[in-house]
Design an enzyme around this catalytic site. Structure first.
Site, PDB file in Angstrom:
ATOM      1  N   ASP A   1       0.831  -1.209   0.000  1.00 24.83           N
ATOM      2  CA  ASP A   1       0.000   0.000   0.000  1.00 24.83           C
ATOM      3  C   ASP A   1       0.870   1.265   0.000  1.00 24.83           C
ATOM      4  O   ASP A   1       2.007   1.250   0.477  1.00 24.83           O
ATOM      5  CB  ASP A   1      -0.892  -0.018   1.254  1.00 24.83           C
ATOM      6  N   GLY A   2       0.303   2.344  -0.552  1.00 32.09           N
ATOM      7  CA  GLY A   2       0.957   3.647  -0.432  1.00 32.09           C
ATOM      8  C   GLY A   2       1.640   4.170  -1.678  1.00 32.09           C
ATOM      9  O   GLY A   2       2.333   5.192  -1.622  1.00 32.09           O
TER      10      GLY A   2
ATOM     11  N   TRP B   1       2.895   8.046  -1.824  1.00 37.52           N
ATOM     12  CA  TRP B   1       4.326   8.229  -2.081  1.00 37.52           C
ATOM     13  C   TRP B   1       4.516   9.225  -3.222  1.00 37.52           C
ATOM     14  O   TRP B   1       5.340  10.125  -3.153  1.00 37.52           O
ATOM     15  CB  TRP B   1       4.937   6.866  -2.426  1.00 37.52           C
TER      16      TRP B   1
ATOM     17  N   THR C   1     -10.222  -7.183  -6.001  1.00 40.93           N
ATOM     18  CA  THR C   1     -11.533  -7.163  -6.662  1.00 40.93           C
ATOM     19  C   THR C   1     -12.184  -5.780  -6.522  1.00 40.93           C
ATOM     20  O   THR C   1     -13.083  -5.442  -7.274  1.00 40.93           O
ATOM     21  CB  THR C   1     -12.469  -8.245  -6.056  1.00 40.93           C
ATOM     22  N   GLU C   2     -11.700  -5.002  -5.567  1.00 38.45           N
ATOM     23  CA  GLU C   2     -12.250  -3.649  -5.355  1.00 38.45           C
ATOM     24  C   GLU C   2     -11.508  -2.593  -6.192  1.00 38.45           C
ATOM     25  O   GLU C   2     -12.004  -1.476  -6.370  1.00 38.45           O
ATOM     26  CB  GLU C   2     -12.155  -3.248  -3.874  1.00 38.45           C
ATOM     27  N   ASN C   3     -10.335  -2.945  -6.706  1.00 39.95           N
ATOM     28  CA  ASN C   3      -9.548  -1.950  -7.457  1.00 39.95           C
ATOM     29  C   ASN C   3     -10.215  -1.517  -8.773  1.00 39.95           C
ATOM     30  O   ASN C   3      -9.850  -0.486  -9.344  1.00 39.95           O
ATOM     31  CB  ASN C   3      -8.122  -2.455  -7.731  1.00 39.95           C
TER      32      ASN C   3
HETATM   33  C1  FPP Z   1      -1.889   0.397  -3.316  1.00 36.28           C
HETATM   34  O1  FPP Z   1      -1.415   1.701  -3.357  1.00 36.28           O
HETATM   35  C2  FPP Z   1      -1.345  -0.358  -4.409  1.00 36.28           C
HETATM   36  C3  FPP Z   1      -2.069  -0.934  -5.390  1.00 36.28           C
HETATM   37  C4  FPP Z   1      -3.523  -0.846  -5.513  1.00 36.28           C
HETATM   38  C5  FPP Z   1      -1.447  -1.680  -6.450  1.00 36.28           C
HETATM   39  C6  FPP Z   1      -0.198  -2.396  -6.062  1.00 36.28           C
HETATM   40  C7  FPP Z   1       0.651  -2.392  -7.225  1.00 36.28           C
HETATM   41  C8  FPP Z   1       1.982  -2.374  -7.239  1.00 36.28           C
HETATM   42  C9  FPP Z   1       2.813  -2.442  -6.047  1.00 36.28           C
HETATM   43  C10 FPP Z   1       2.715  -2.301  -8.471  1.00 36.28           C
HETATM   44  C11 FPP Z   1       2.907  -3.644  -9.083  1.00 36.28           C
HETATM   45  C12 FPP Z   1       1.675  -3.913  -9.785  1.00 36.28           C
HETATM   46  C13 FPP Z   1       1.339  -5.043 -10.381  1.00 36.28           C
HETATM   47  C14 FPP Z   1       0.036  -5.051 -11.054  1.00 36.28           C
HETATM   48  C15 FPP Z   1       2.172  -6.256 -10.397  1.00 36.28           C
HETATM   49  P1  FPP Z   1      -2.472   2.867  -3.476  1.00 36.28           P
HETATM   50  O2  FPP Z   1      -2.519   3.269  -4.876  1.00 36.28           O
HETATM   51  O3  FPP Z   1      -3.758   2.438  -2.873  1.00 36.28           O
HETATM   52  O4  FPP Z   1      -1.782   3.959  -2.597  1.00 36.28           O
HETATM   53  P2  FPP Z   1      -2.529   5.078  -1.744  1.00 36.28           P
HETATM   54  O5  FPP Z   1      -3.331   4.352  -0.683  1.00 36.28           O
HETATM   55  O6  FPP Z   1      -1.404   5.863  -1.154  1.00 36.28           O
HETATM   56  O7  FPP Z   1      -3.369   5.835  -2.687  1.00 36.28           O
END
Ligand code: FPP
Length: 232
Positions: A14-15, A19, A60-62
């Site tokens: 996450d993050g 970042w 599944t929520e993404n």
């Molecule tokens: C959460 O960060 C991350 C994700 C939803 C995707 C995870 C993906 C990767 C680490 C890259 C590699 C990807 C694949 C498909 C292999 P966020 O976007 O929710 O961060 P935030 O909470 O700070 O907005």
């Protein structure tokens, strides 16, 4: 106190977005940095004795995210396909995918099909990529299979539900790591984490290093696990 390395570690990466926002960059920039962190982890994983590592790449929520961001996330797997495959082939690492593959675009499934051909007999590690994965839908999928097999309700056991989850034949999760400070499981491996030890790290996923994984393993070894029993 446990002294043994965990068999199965799962990570909620996450993050990426935060970042990037902290650097005045786009969320896509964050996901690219997150991808680099994931590739780095895959490359370094052989230096750690760990049998199974599961990463939450797409939930599944993404799908609820803006289309531009979803499209970008879907395109990552084909982009890293060969690099990951070659590394795993050379280093006796197996790859496995968990989640609902039926609704993914063919270009994503094509990449996964290539990864699934890696079948080392005694792999050093198995990397499991959770993609279009949700813990609740995993349980529903398991129950549906059991019902389709016409199993009488009296014969249904916990082991049977486990055997029909996407994680069939994988041990339960010993350690769940989540980066970026949120303290929740977000529908990841909810059945499999019943007795997992949780580790919440403040740093965002793009800053995650192999040292962080080593630190978690050292802390895990100091934790006492009773599995519902009493301390001895
Ligand atoms: C959460 O960060 C991350 C994700 C939803 C995707 C995870 C993906 C990767 C680490 C890259 C590699 C990807 C694949 C498909 C292999 P966020 O976007 O929710 O961060 P935030 O909470 O700070 O907005």
């Amino acid at each position: 106190m446990t002294t043994k390395n965990p068999d199965h570690i799962a990570i909620i990466m996450d993050g990426n977005g935060r970042w990037a926002t902290n650097k005045n960059k786009s969320r896509e920039y964050g996901h690219l940095a997150g991808t680099r962190a994931l590739l780095y982890l895959f490359q370094k994983i052989s230096s750690i004795q760990i049998k199974y590592l599961t990463v939450f790449a797409f939930s599944t929520e993404n799908w609820k995210r803006p289309k531009k961001e979803v499209d970008m996330l879907l395109k990552i797997i084909p982009k890293i396909k060969l690099r990951v495959y070659n590394h795993c082939k050379k280093n006796k690492i197996n790859l496995r995918i968990i989640g609902d593959m039926t609704t993914l675009p063919p270009f994503v499934n094509e990449a996964f099909d290539k990864w699934k051909t890696l079948q080392h007999k005694n792999p050093k590690t198995t990397l499991i990529v959770a993609f279009n994965y949700g813990g609740k839908s995993d349980i529903v999928h398991s129950v549906k299979t059991i019902v389709e097999n016409k199993i009488p309700s009296n014969d249904i056991t916990e082991a049977m539900i486990s055997e029909n989850l996407y994680t069939k034949n994988l041990p339960p999760v010993d350690v769940l790591i989540r980066t970026a400070g949120e303290k929740r499981i977000s529908n990841f491996l909810i059945w499999q984490c019943a007795y997992a030890e949780f580790f919440f790290l403040e740093k965002c996923w793009p800053d995650f290093k192999i040292r962080d994984l080593q630190n978690v393993i050292e802390s895990f070894k100091k934790r006492k696990r009773n599995f519902g029993s009493i301390s001895s």
